[in-house]
Design a protein around this motif. Sequence first.
Motif, PDB file in Angstrom:
ATOM      1  N   ASP A  90       0.861  -1.172   0.000  1.00  0.00           N
ATOM      2  CA  ASP A  90       0.000   0.000   0.000  1.00  0.00           C
ATOM      3  C   ASP A  90       0.904   1.230   0.000  1.00  0.00           C
ATOM      4  O   ASP A  90       1.373   1.675   1.049  1.00  0.00           O
ATOM      5  CB  ASP A  90      -0.902  -0.036   1.243  1.00  0.00           C
ATOM      6  CG  ASP A  90      -1.914   1.097   1.228  1.00  0.00           C
ATOM      7  OD1 ASP A  90      -1.723   2.054   0.446  1.00  0.00           O
ATOM      8  OD2 ASP A  90      -2.885   1.022   1.994  1.00  0.00           O
ATOM      9  N   SER A 106      -0.147   4.202   2.211  1.00  0.00           N
ATOM     10  CA  SER A 106       0.163   4.068   3.636  1.00  0.00           C
ATOM     11  C   SER A 106       1.661   4.214   3.878  1.00  0.00           C
ATOM     12  O   SER A 106       2.094   4.786   4.880  1.00  0.00           O
ATOM     13  CB  SER A 106      -0.322   2.708   4.151  1.00  0.00           C
ATOM     14  OG  SER A 106      -1.718   2.597   4.026  1.00  0.00           O
ATOM     15  N   ASP A 155       2.467   7.830   3.850  1.00  0.00           N
ATOM     16  CA  ASP A 155       1.988   8.449   5.089  1.00  0.00           C
ATOM     17  C   ASP A 155       2.954   8.184   6.235  1.00  0.00           C
ATOM     18  O   ASP A 155       3.229   9.064   7.061  1.00  0.00           O
ATOM     19  CB  ASP A 155       0.601   7.915   5.444  1.00  0.00           C
ATOM     20  CG  ASP A 155      -0.491   8.509   4.565  1.00  0.00           C
ATOM     21  OD1 ASP A 155      -0.250   9.577   3.963  1.00  0.00           O
ATOM     22  OD2 ASP A 155      -1.567   7.899   4.470  1.00  0.00           O
TER      23      ASP A 155
END
Length: 800
Positions: free
Chosen positions: A90, A93, A96
């Motif tokens: 991902d 993610s 982030d």
Amino acid sequence: MHLFAGRSRGNKPSSRNLFASAQRGTGLEMPEEGVSGHIELPAETLPELLRKLAYPSDASVPPEIIRRLDVPTELPKVYALADPQSENIDMSSWLDSVLETLSKGTDWKTYYDVSTKLPSQLANVGIFIDHLPQVEKLQELLCDQLRKNSFPDPPATSRLKKGDVSFVLFHTLTVLVAYSEWFRPQKAMSIVQAFLAGISKWDRTPKCCIHALALCCHEIPKGVDKCLSLILDQMSRKISQLDLAMDILEFLTRLSRLPLAYQSIGVESLRTIFGICCSYLRDSREKRRTMTDAANPKSSNRLSNQSGGTSMSTSEKTELPEYVYVLAYHVITHWFLAIPIADRSTHVGWIAKNLVWMDERGNEIVEEQSQVILDMMHRTAYLDLGETTKPTTPLDSERNIVKQMWLVGMSIVTMETNTTTGWTRIIKRQASGTTCAAYQQLTAPLPSHHVGAHNPASSGIRGPPVNIYPQHVFLTHHSTISPIAIPMQPIVLPENDQTRRAIATFDRIDTVDGHKAGVIFVGDGQKEEKEILANIDGSIAFHDLLEGLGTKVILKGATFNTQGLDRENDMDGTHTYAWRDRVSEIVFHIPTMMPTNLKHDMQCTNKKRHTGNDFVNIIFNESGMPFRFETIDSEFNYVNIVITPQQFAVQRPSTPRSGNSDSTGEQTRYFFDVRVMCSPSFPKIWSATAPTIVSASSLASYVRQLAFNASVLSLVWSNRGGGEHVSNWRGRLREISRLRERYANTGNTSNVGYPQMGTAEDRGGAKSYWEGDAWTGKLADGGMAEAGQHLLSIDFTRWT
């Protein structure tokens, strides 16, 4: 299959190609299909893949920093974000988590590992193209931290300084320049502002920030333009750091060829540029004068000859005063020509003032290279027409032609006049160029009652009789009855074989400096010289590069210097690519455009005789393997500029940009890894020793300027043992000087000896001109300079 080879421009790239270069050597296999932003692989392989996203053979930070800290043996948790059930990474993610790590902090080892690997991971643009908002947040965070100095301090146990951390963050920001076309304009400009701040904030970041700004000149030209006055101001504050001289001057040379990056430049900024150059000239002049070659103490003005058994000191290799000297003059030339013609003359006096310097005896000196700069300004201050050609006049078909030549100052003036028609061809040869023009005196018809003298020369010619000689035309343009000091009087050149040979030698020296570089395509899996040189074509991306590097030109019958390529029988192919401006020209030696005959030339020696003798080669590497410097083996190859196609990105229709589109409206972007490899004995070209990610639209101009700088440095370096590199303009000036030495004091025709009174010691080594009992000046540059008035004597804008 070659990366990009055989692929139509509209085809959508597969995920296999997207990650091919990142995975090579990992033993991992890519799936046939994938979604941009997700890598479908077994979960247990993900940490290793993310390690390999960094270039395996390159460190993102200098080795001396890495050695100061033990790199974690296990990958931090920030990388382990895959869902084992879906077997996907991902990326959203992951980004982030990176943003959180860099903004809020974490343990030092995790921060270190994330920050040092991030640049090489972000270089794979295709991975992150679907996550541009987060990438922009990362750029915003880095710019903010670097401007505010708010990033973490390294622990004392790491033996690192905060400047070391800033260096790594700037490296990440440099990679993000590749994404700048997708950022909002203000965000893209903040990247330039961050690099600007880095020039002055930390001791170890000015060099990398100057190099990054050089890249921004291509990728973010509007941002550079808006910050240019501040950038130049910061660079002017760094002129005392001689280790930055090459970097600053290379930046200014590059900038001068990119008008979009200096559209708003003002007078003060131009003065700053010229001031930087003149300061470096003073430092370089002093250093070159004091440098001593241990093997040859008499050659104090030359670089040491390593091949002669001596070694150049580290500081001399780093500073290279000869290269700085040449670059500074290049920058002055390029920027003077970049000034709008209406404003050029206003800068002549200021530049001329800074080209005059005092020697150890107090004499005002204008050295040879400064003379050609003055000559260039003399030719171009009021002219923007470029090169001229011999005019077509009746001279070519009529008789009664009288020719006369003069040395006027540091120029050769030739006039050919038809004594019956009055047509005159004027050719003025100067160091920086040759000007041709046609002239005819407009004679009014004589009144009917005028009684003319009988003139046999005009018998049979209709119209008013004309008796005119080139001497009359010369006097019309160059003289009045006012007395002319003897040193200022033109020197008549005799029409003989010796003079004709001298003029022919002068005319063979081109008006631009010539450079050459090989452009070599390396295909899929190729690693041997023989198979590389045997290539008869390249990929689409390779041809795009050639078209951007220059213009395709015909070799047969070419009137320019083809740098050794055959101009008569197409032995080296029918065409090549070349690029030229008013100062320099570069011709590319391209093996794929040369004839290939493996039956009679299995080693491709005909191609090798060109590329093997080029100081600089541009290697377009689609082999899928790292390129080795020794692959193209030659003692003359100093620099290889290696271009490796890296990743491409698909831009969704929701944010349209210019580019190649497929049937679905999606657009493709290409990016390239560019790095410079140098011969072990050759000094590094600092502006490109670290890998740089460059977009396709900027690739050709970026690489061409690298090739120019590398070629200039190579010419300087190759002459380090036998004297300095002499430019074409200086070569032309020397031919004029030889004519002056030959005829100024010979008493030929009307020439008289120049008065030289007193001893050399009395004059401090300078030739003098005396009037009565008072010494009033000296002979200089083909003229006479009054004592203390050299500047007023050479500033021609005072009377124009």
